[in-house]
Design a protein around this motif. Structure first.
Motif, PDB file in Angstrom:
ATOM      1  N   LEU A  37      -7.216  17.869  -5.317  1.00 50.93           N
ATOM      2  CA  LEU A  37      -7.632  17.586  -3.934  1.00 50.93           C
ATOM      3  C   LEU A  37      -6.973  16.341  -3.344  1.00 50.93           C
ATOM      4  O   LEU A  37      -7.018  16.125  -2.130  1.00 50.93           O
ATOM      5  N   THR A  38      -6.390  15.506  -4.213  1.00 50.17           N
ATOM      6  CA  THR A  38      -5.594  14.386  -3.690  1.00 50.17           C
ATOM      7  C   THR A  38      -4.101  14.618  -3.987  1.00 50.17           C
ATOM      8  O   THR A  38      -3.287  13.746  -3.704  1.00 50.17           O
ATOM      9  N   LYS A  39      -3.800  15.769  -4.601  1.00 51.27           N
ATOM     10  CA  LYS A  39      -2.414  16.003  -5.041  1.00 51.27           C
ATOM     11  C   LYS A  39      -1.931  17.344  -4.474  1.00 51.27           C
ATOM     12  O   LYS A  39      -1.868  17.505  -3.254  1.00 51.27           O
TER      13      LYS A  39
ATOM     14  N   ILE B 220       1.057  10.255  11.436  1.00 52.00           N
ATOM     15  CA  ILE B 220       0.054   9.256  11.836  1.00 52.00           C
ATOM     16  C   ILE B 220      -0.003   8.106  10.833  1.00 52.00           C
ATOM     17  O   ILE B 220       0.663   8.139   9.791  1.00 52.00           O
ATOM     18  N   ARG B 221      -0.806   7.107  11.173  1.00 53.66           N
ATOM     19  CA  ARG B 221      -0.999   5.952  10.278  1.00 53.66           C
ATOM     20  C   ARG B 221      -2.389   6.067   9.650  1.00 53.66           C
ATOM     21  O   ARG B 221      -3.406   6.093  10.344  1.00 53.66           O
ATOM     22  N   TRP B 222      -2.399   6.159   8.330  1.00 59.23           N
ATOM     23  CA  TRP B 222      -3.657   6.273   7.591  1.00 59.23           C
ATOM     24  C   TRP B 222      -4.067   4.886   7.100  1.00 59.23           C
ATOM     25  O   TRP B 222      -3.232   4.143   6.583  1.00 59.23           O
ATOM     26  N   GLY B 223      -5.347   4.582   7.222  1.00 61.66           N
ATOM     27  CA  GLY B 223      -5.899   3.394   6.577  1.00 61.66           C
ATOM     28  C   GLY B 223      -6.650   3.877   5.345  1.00 61.66           C
ATOM     29  O   GLY B 223      -7.561   4.693   5.457  1.00 61.66           O
ATOM     30  N   VAL B 224      -6.226   3.413   4.176  1.00 63.15           N
ATOM     31  CA  VAL B 224      -6.904   3.836   2.957  1.00 63.15           C
ATOM     32  C   VAL B 224      -7.711   2.664   2.421  1.00 63.15           C
ATOM     33  O   VAL B 224      -7.160   1.580   2.172  1.00 63.15           O
ATOM     34  N   VAL B 225      -9.004   2.889   2.252  1.00 68.83           N
ATOM     35  CA  VAL B 225      -9.884   1.835   1.765  1.00 68.83           C
ATOM     36  C   VAL B 225     -10.157   2.110   0.293  1.00 68.83           C
ATOM     37  O   VAL B 225     -10.755   3.138  -0.051  1.00 68.83           O
ATOM     38  N   GLY B 226      -9.696   1.211  -0.564  1.00 70.16           N
ATOM     39  CA  GLY B 226      -9.899   1.389  -1.996  1.00 70.16           C
ATOM     40  C   GLY B 226      -8.592   1.662  -2.710  1.00 70.16           C
ATOM     41  O   GLY B 226      -7.854   2.567  -2.328  1.00 70.16           O
ATOM     42  N   GLY B 227      -8.320   0.877  -3.760  1.00 67.04           N
ATOM     43  CA  GLY B 227      -7.046   0.996  -4.486  1.00 67.04           C
ATOM     44  C   GLY B 227      -7.203   1.672  -5.832  1.00 67.04           C
ATOM     45  O   GLY B 227      -6.357   1.518  -6.705  1.00 67.04           O
ATOM     46  N   GLY B 228      -8.282   2.414  -6.021  1.00 64.74           N
ATOM     47  CA  GLY B 228      -8.478   3.160  -7.266  1.00 64.74           C
ATOM     48  C   GLY B 228      -7.626   4.421  -7.249  1.00 64.74           C
ATOM     49  O   GLY B 228      -6.717   4.567  -6.419  1.00 64.74           O
ATOM     50  N   PHE B 229      -7.956   5.384  -8.154  1.00 67.16           N
ATOM     51  CA  PHE B 229      -7.015   6.510  -8.226  1.00 67.16           C
ATOM     52  C   PHE B 229      -7.068   7.427  -7.015  1.00 67.16           C
ATOM     53  O   PHE B 229      -6.057   7.972  -6.622  1.00 67.16           O
ATOM     54  N   ILE B 230      -8.219   7.546  -6.343  1.00 66.67           N
ATOM     55  CA  ILE B 230      -8.268   8.386  -5.139  1.00 66.67           C
ATOM     56  C   ILE B 230      -7.366   7.775  -4.051  1.00 66.67           C
ATOM     57  O   ILE B 230      -6.535   8.460  -3.448  1.00 66.67           O
ATOM     58  N   GLY B 231      -7.534   6.460  -3.819  1.00 64.62           N
ATOM     59  CA  GLY B 231      -6.744   5.793  -2.782  1.00 64.62           C
ATOM     60  C   GLY B 231      -5.258   5.832  -3.088  1.00 64.62           C
ATOM     61  O   GLY B 231      -4.436   6.161  -2.224  1.00 64.62           O
ATOM     62  N   ALA B 232      -4.910   5.510  -4.340  1.00 65.44           N
ATOM     63  CA  ALA B 232      -3.484   5.459  -4.710  1.00 65.44           C
ATOM     64  C   ALA B 232      -2.857   6.849  -4.644  1.00 65.44           C
ATOM     65  O   ALA B 232      -1.737   7.021  -4.139  1.00 65.44           O
ATOM     66  N   GLU B 233      -3.579   7.857  -5.141  1.00 69.23           N
ATOM     67  CA  GLU B 233      -3.015   9.221  -5.122  1.00 69.23           C
ATOM     68  C   GLU B 233      -2.875   9.730  -3.690  1.00 69.23           C
ATOM     69  O   GLU B 233      -1.874  10.349  -3.334  1.00 69.23           O
ATOM     70  N   PHE B 234      -3.897   9.449  -2.879  1.00 67.31           N
ATOM     71  CA  PHE B 234      -3.785   9.894  -1.489  1.00 67.31           C
ATOM     72  C   PHE B 234      -2.593   9.200  -0.814  1.00 67.31           C
ATOM     73  O   PHE B 234      -1.805   9.834  -0.099  1.00 67.31           O
TER      74      PHE B 234
ATOM     75  N   ASP C 243       2.529   7.114   7.676  1.00 67.25           N
ATOM     76  CA  ASP C 243       2.391   5.684   7.350  1.00 67.25           C
ATOM     77  C   ASP C 243       1.062   5.470   6.637  1.00 67.25           C
ATOM     78  O   ASP C 243       0.067   6.110   6.983  1.00 67.25           O
ATOM     79  N   VAL C 244       1.071   4.540   5.689  1.00 67.27           N
ATOM     80  CA  VAL C 244      -0.178   4.266   4.968  1.00 67.27           C
ATOM     81  C   VAL C 244      -0.346   2.769   4.762  1.00 67.27           C
ATOM     82  O   VAL C 244       0.572   2.104   4.286  1.00 67.27           O
ATOM     83  N   VAL C 245      -1.534   2.266   5.127  1.00 64.22           N
ATOM     84  CA  VAL C 245      -1.898   0.919   4.713  1.00 64.22           C
ATOM     85  C   VAL C 245      -3.043   1.078   3.712  1.00 64.22           C
ATOM     86  O   VAL C 245      -4.011   1.802   3.964  1.00 64.22           O
ATOM     87  N   LEU C 246      -2.868   0.468   2.537  1.00 62.31           N
ATOM     88  CA  LEU C 246      -3.819   0.634   1.424  1.00 62.31           C
ATOM     89  C   LEU C 246      -4.461  -0.721   1.148  1.00 62.31           C
ATOM     90  O   LEU C 246      -3.783  -1.655   0.724  1.00 62.31           O
ATOM     91  N   ALA C 247      -5.767  -0.836   1.432  1.00 58.44           N
ATOM     92  CA  ALA C 247      -6.448  -2.141   1.314  1.00 58.44           C
ATOM     93  C   ALA C 247      -7.538  -2.086   0.249  1.00 58.44           C
ATOM     94  O   ALA C 247      -8.302  -1.121   0.174  1.00 58.44           O
TER      95      ALA C 247
END
Ligand code: FAD
Length: 420
Positions: free
Chosen positions: A48-50, A146-160, A170-174
């Motif tokens: 689901l994230t891949k 679009i520009r995605w804001g990803v909240v959380g740097g665990g495996f869901i955030g990193a994989e997404f 575009d992705v900003v990962l915080a």
């Protein structure tokens, strides 16, 4: 009232494994019902994230068994039905409008994503990813520039983040930690992941938690706790999950470690009820008898298989499978991890190709507690042997740091037993 020998509550990999193992591996003739709250037969979520998120693989590939498997194997599967309570004395479960009786009950209710507060006008731009429906909603917008804001740097955030970059968004990962996947992999392997993501164009904001979202003309705004703000088009919240222990709590089973307390065979404080998968906090011989809870797909599947053998007999003894997980970053890194603990020092095995990684995690005594590997299968295999050995050996740090020394040969002496 209809009665089943085994009722399984859950629609994930753990539930699917119980039914599959009972019927296919063990040839059990017990009557079995699987009750799935979602409108699907049990399925696995990693895609689901891949690949499923990116539309490279159909959802049907994630099903534990196709829908027709259940009637063909005389397994009753109820989809879109939720168990609302358990009567332990009467050994019944209640669904909307009816009750079913059980001899053995298996709870495999999984976990739900945590969310963060935001103003209602951006509700439809905030996403979590746990179900087919969540992934389908996100997929509609993936690759639209679009520009995605990803909240959380665990495996869901990193994989997404990796999947979104593959599709050109575009992705900003915080995230508040120093580096990505830090809690799962430790800082050494985690910073390798962060460098890979940055090299692929992900805007990494480490040390920047997001506790709240705001809106700016209908667009979500991440309010980062380093004081900055990021206006984005859509938000993915990947800040961990809450185990679904509501049923267990309602029928007063013992709880532990945020999940349901079980013995080493997943029996809860009620001998007729088992708990498996993300909700299980089992007394693990590999962890010195300590209760551990693991939120990974292979572990959940292995729990389901094990509990099926416990139910059918002969008793397979305690569950001793080494916790393992994988994570995929786009089509450019497949990360594997085995562990019996976390923390300690991460020693990177130098000398591998740029795209490969091997990090051995050692505790204060120098004993191996975990291994993260990307394209280093020999190290992973050796780590499995070492981590399941008793006693677990102390490693020689200098030899460990050199990938030309096979991991088995980086051992310096033996420790006392770790409790296994
Ligand atoms: C997007 C995503 C990617 C992931 N990627 C990886 C990965 O790469 N590697 C890895 O190791 N792990 C990964 N995981 C973690 C892995 O998917 C979980 O560990 C696994 O799903 C746990 O399985 P489970 O069967 O315990 O629970 P779940 O899969 O959560 O299933 C629980 C099911 O029980 C149902 N349920 C709950 N309560 C009730 C009730 N009262 N009545 C009826 N049904 C109920 C729920 O609706 C749900 O269908 C990922 C998870 C997600 C969400």
């Amino acid at each position: 009232m209809k009665r089943f020998d085994v009722i399984v509550v859950g629609g994930g990999v753990a539930a699917g494994a119980v039914a599959g193992t009972l019927r296919e591996e063990l040839g059990s003739d017990r009557s079995i019902a699987v009750i799935c709250g979602e409108p699907h037969v049990p399925y696995t979520r990693p895609g689901l994230t891949k690949q499923i998120l990116r539309g490279e693989r159909p959802e049907t590939r994630a099903l534990a068994h196709p829908p027709e498997w259940y009637p063909r194997h005389d397994v009753t599967v109820l989809t879109g039905e939720t168990v609302v309570d358990v009567d332990r004395l009467g050994r019944t479960v209640r669904l909307a409008g009816r009750s079913l009786a059980y001899d053995t009950l298996v709870l495999a209710t999984g976990a739900e994503p945590r969310r963060i507060p935001g103003p209602p006008q951006i509700d439809d731009r905030m996403h979590v990813i746990r179900s087919f429906e969540d992934a389908a909603e996100v997929r509609e917008h993936l690759g639209t520039g679009i520009r995605w804001g990803v909240v959380g740097g665990g495996f869901i955030g990193a994989e997404f983040a990796a999947s979104a970059r593959m599709r050109g968004d575009d992705v900003v990962l915080a995230f508040p930690e120093e580096t990505t996947m830090e809690r799962a992999l430790g800082p050494v392997a985690g910073s390798w992941v962060a460098r890979r993501l940055a090299a692929r164009g992900v805007d990494i904001r480490s040390g920047a938690g997001v506790t709240e979202l705001a809106a700016d003309g209908g667009r979500p705004v991440l309010l980062l706790d380093d004081g900055s703000r990021e206006v984005v088009d859509r938000v993915i919240v990947g800040i961990g999950v809450t185990p679904q222990t509501g049923l267990a709590a309602q029928c007063r089973l013992d709880l532990a470690e945020g999940g349901v307390a079980t013995d080493a065979s997943f029996r809860t404080s009620d001998p007729h009820i088992f708990a498996i998968g993300d909700i299980a906090a089992w007394a693990s011989p590999l962890h010195g008898g300590r209760r551990v809870r693991v939120e990974h797909v292979d572990t959940a599947r292995a729990h389901g298989e094990h509990v099926a053998r416990v139910i059918e007999g002969p008793d397979p003894g305690p569950f001793r499978e080494l916790p393992y997980f994988f994570s995929g970053l786009g089509d450019w890194a497949f990360i594997e991890h085995v562990s019996v603990g976390s923390g300690g020092e991460g020693v990177r095995r130098e000398g591998l190709d740029d795209d490969a990684l091997s990090v051995a995690q050692i505790d204060d005594s120098g004993a191996l507690v975990a291994m993260t590997a990307v394209g280093a299968p020999d190290d992973l295999d050796a780590a499995r042997r070492i981590l399941t050995g008793d006693p677990r050996p102390v490693m020689n740090r200098d030899r460990l740091a050199t990938s030309s020394v096979p991991l088995d040969e980086a051992v310096s002496q033996h420790t006392t037993p770790t409790g296994g």
